[in-house]
Enzyme design. Structure first.
Site, PDB file in Angstrom:
ATOM      1  N   LYS A  10       0.835  -1.196   0.000  1.00 39.79           N
ATOM      2  CA  LYS A  10       0.000   0.000   0.000  1.00 39.79           C
ATOM      3  C   LYS A  10       0.879   1.260   0.000  1.00 39.79           C
ATOM      4  CE  LYS A  10      -3.757  -2.285   2.639  1.00 39.79           C
ATOM      5  NZ  LYS A  10      -4.637  -2.140   3.836  1.00 39.79           N
ATOM      6  N   PHE A  58     -15.210   3.509   8.264  1.00 44.54           N
ATOM      7  CA  PHE A  58     -13.884   3.904   7.769  1.00 44.54           C
ATOM      8  C   PHE A  58     -13.746   3.738   6.250  1.00 44.54           C
ATOM      9  CE2 PHE A  58     -13.801  -0.426   9.540  1.00 44.54           C
ATOM     10  CZ  PHE A  58     -13.377  -1.171   8.460  1.00 44.54           C
ATOM     11  N   ARG A  91      -0.817 -14.413   4.818  1.00 43.27           N
ATOM     12  CA  ARG A  91      -1.560 -13.718   5.880  1.00 43.27           C
ATOM     13  C   ARG A  91      -0.850 -13.883   7.223  1.00 43.27           C
ATOM     14  NH1 ARG A  91      -6.415 -10.924   4.742  1.00 43.27           N
ATOM     15  NH2 ARG A  91      -6.847 -10.815   6.951  1.00 43.27           N
ATOM     16  N   THR A  97      -5.083  -7.515  11.036  1.00 43.92           N
ATOM     17  CA  THR A  97      -5.513  -6.279  10.368  1.00 43.92           C
ATOM     18  C   THR A  97      -5.121  -5.044  11.182  1.00 43.92           C
ATOM     19  OG1 THR A  97      -7.393  -7.504   9.484  1.00 43.92           O
ATOM     20  CG2 THR A  97      -7.535  -5.101   9.423  1.00 43.92           C
ATOM     21  N   ARG A 108       2.862  -6.246   9.425  1.00 43.51           N
ATOM     22  CA  ARG A 108       2.021  -5.167   9.954  1.00 43.51           C
ATOM     23  C   ARG A 108       2.454  -4.780  11.366  1.00 43.51           C
ATOM     24  NH1 ARG A 108      -3.820  -7.474   7.759  1.00 43.51           N
ATOM     25  NH2 ARG A 108      -3.805  -6.401   5.750  1.00 43.51           N
ATOM     26  N   ASN A 122      -1.709  -0.397   7.476  1.00 42.69           N
ATOM     27  CA  ASN A 122      -1.067  -1.681   7.775  1.00 42.69           C
ATOM     28  C   ASN A 122      -0.215  -2.211   6.622  1.00 42.69           C
ATOM     29  OD1 ASN A 122      -3.182  -2.333   6.152  1.00 42.69           O
ATOM     30  ND2 ASN A 122      -4.341  -3.432   7.718  1.00 42.69           N
ATOM     31  N   HIS A 125      -1.829  -5.361   1.701  1.00 42.83           N
ATOM     32  CA  HIS A 125      -3.091  -6.081   1.571  1.00 42.83           C
ATOM     33  C   HIS A 125      -2.759  -7.516   1.186  1.00 42.83           C
ATOM     34  CE1 HIS A 125      -7.086  -7.311   0.289  1.00 42.83           C
ATOM     35  NE2 HIS A 125      -6.494  -7.843  -0.765  1.00 42.83           N
TER      36      HIS A 125
HETATM   37  P1  IDP Z   1      -7.542  -7.179   5.928  1.00 46.57           P
HETATM   38  O1  IDP Z   1      -6.774  -6.147   5.125  1.00 46.57           O
HETATM   39  O2  IDP Z   1      -6.727  -7.716   7.088  1.00 46.57           O
HETATM   40  O3  IDP Z   1      -8.115  -8.293   5.065  1.00 46.57           O
HETATM   41  P2  IDP Z   1     -10.191  -5.979   5.994  1.00 46.57           P
HETATM   42  O4  IDP Z   1     -11.219  -6.266   7.040  1.00 46.57           O
HETATM   43  O5  IDP Z   1     -10.384  -6.570   4.643  1.00 46.57           O
HETATM   44  O6  IDP Z   1      -8.773  -6.428   6.601  1.00 46.57           O
HETATM   45  O7  IDP Z   1     -10.071  -4.402   5.900  1.00 46.57           O
HETATM   46  C1  IDP Z   1      -9.468  -3.775   4.801  1.00 46.57           C
HETATM   47  C2  IDP Z   1      -8.590  -2.633   5.288  1.00 46.57           C
HETATM   48  O8  IDP Z   1      -9.396  -1.624   5.928  1.00 46.57           O
HETATM   49  C3  IDP Z   1      -7.569  -3.035   6.356  1.00 46.57           C
HETATM   50  O9  IDP Z   1      -6.388  -3.598   5.801  1.00 46.57           O
HETATM   51  C4  IDP Z   1      -7.298  -1.723   7.057  1.00 46.57           C
HETATM   52  O10 IDP Z   1      -6.406  -0.885   6.310  1.00 46.57           O
HETATM   53  C5  IDP Z   1      -8.691  -1.081   7.048  1.00 46.57           C
HETATM   54  N1  IDP Z   1      -9.456  -1.393   8.256  1.00 46.57           N
HETATM   55  C6  IDP Z   1     -10.071  -2.563   8.543  1.00 46.57           C
HETATM   56  N2  IDP Z   1     -10.725  -2.499   9.725  1.00 46.57           N
HETATM   57  C7  IDP Z   1     -10.530  -1.239  10.178  1.00 46.57           C
HETATM   58  C8  IDP Z   1     -10.958  -0.546  11.373  1.00 46.57           C
HETATM   59  O11 IDP Z   1     -11.672  -1.090  12.243  1.00 46.57           O
HETATM   60  N3  IDP Z   1     -10.535   0.735  11.518  1.00 46.57           N
HETATM   61  C9  IDP Z   1      -9.767   1.361  10.578  1.00 46.57           C
HETATM   62  N4  IDP Z   1      -9.344   0.769   9.449  1.00 46.57           N
HETATM   63  C10 IDP Z   1      -9.715  -0.521   9.247  1.00 46.57           C
HETATM   64 MG    MG Z   2      -9.546  -8.155   3.548  1.00 49.91          MG
END
Ligand code: IDP
Ligand code: MG
Length: 167
Positions: A10, A58, A91, A97, A108, A122, A125
């Site tokens: 990212k 968000f 992962r 996350t 991360r 983080n 992706h």
């Molecule tokens: P992942 O990237 O671990 O699969 P996802 O739930 O798909 O997690 O969320 C996508 C992205 O959205 C995350 O990588 C992170 O950057 C952001 N994100 C997810 N949950 C939150 C949150 O609760 N607060 C702020 N940002 C979040």
């Molecule tokens: Mg995801």
């Protein structure tokens, strides 16, 4: 089981010059890189990528984040890793996350942060399951950009087709 997984470095990862570190960490998996490119992310692409999170508070922030608007780096690096248990391996290396909850040795955990406005920056992706990986890979890559055959393709003849070539 052999799997494909979409990895995005990212904009925060690019801005912090972490590309080399992240690729080195991912090389621990012994998976094969079967596609890689730099992408300037449009709003459409970002919204399509995160469409399952459309109702989250968000959502708008992560669309801006993926487009590079928070980091003055309007690009991401997109890669496809392929091999045995690719999704779990990547992962696990990426970590949770929430970067504050991610294991400190994970990507991360090592490099992520939560901004004052609450976005989880983080760094990477990683697709989270097979169907998400297929959807995302088809969204980010065309078949000819991938050096193996991952999914079924079709041949389409374009009658009038404008493409850019070297002058
Ligand atoms: P992942 O990237 O671990 O699969 P996802 O739930 O798909 O997690 O969320 C996508 C992205 O959205 C995350 O990588 C992170 O950057 C952001 N994100 C997810 N949950 C939150 C949150 O609760 N607060 C702020 N940002 C979040
Ligand atoms: Mg995801």
């Amino acid at each position: 089981m052999d799997q494909a997984v979409l990895i995005l470095i990212k904009p925060d990862g690019l801005k912090k010059s972490l590309t080399g570190n992240i690729l080195t960490r991912l090389s621990e998996t012994k998976l094969e890189i079967v596609a890689a490119k730099m992408v300037r992310v449009t709003q459409n692409l970002a919204e399509e990528h995160y469409k399952h999170l459309k109702d989250k508070p968000f959502f708008n922030e992560i669309i801006k984040y993926l487009q590079g608007e928070l980091h003055d780096r309007k690009k991401v690096m997109a890669l496809i890793y392929w091999g045995n248990e690719a999704i779990k391996k990547c992962r696990d290396l990426a970590g949770s996350t929430n970067p504050e909850e991610a294991e400190s040795t994970s990507i991360r955990g090592s490099y992520g942060r939560i901004t004052t406005s609450g976005v989880y920056e983080n760094v990477v992706h990683v697709s989270s399951n097979d169907s998400e990986a297929e959807r995302e890979i088809k969204l980010w890559f065309s078949p000819e950009e991938i050096i193996v055959d991952l999914y079924a393709t079709q041949d389409i003849v374009h009658k009038e087709f404008k493409a850019r070539s070297w002058a």
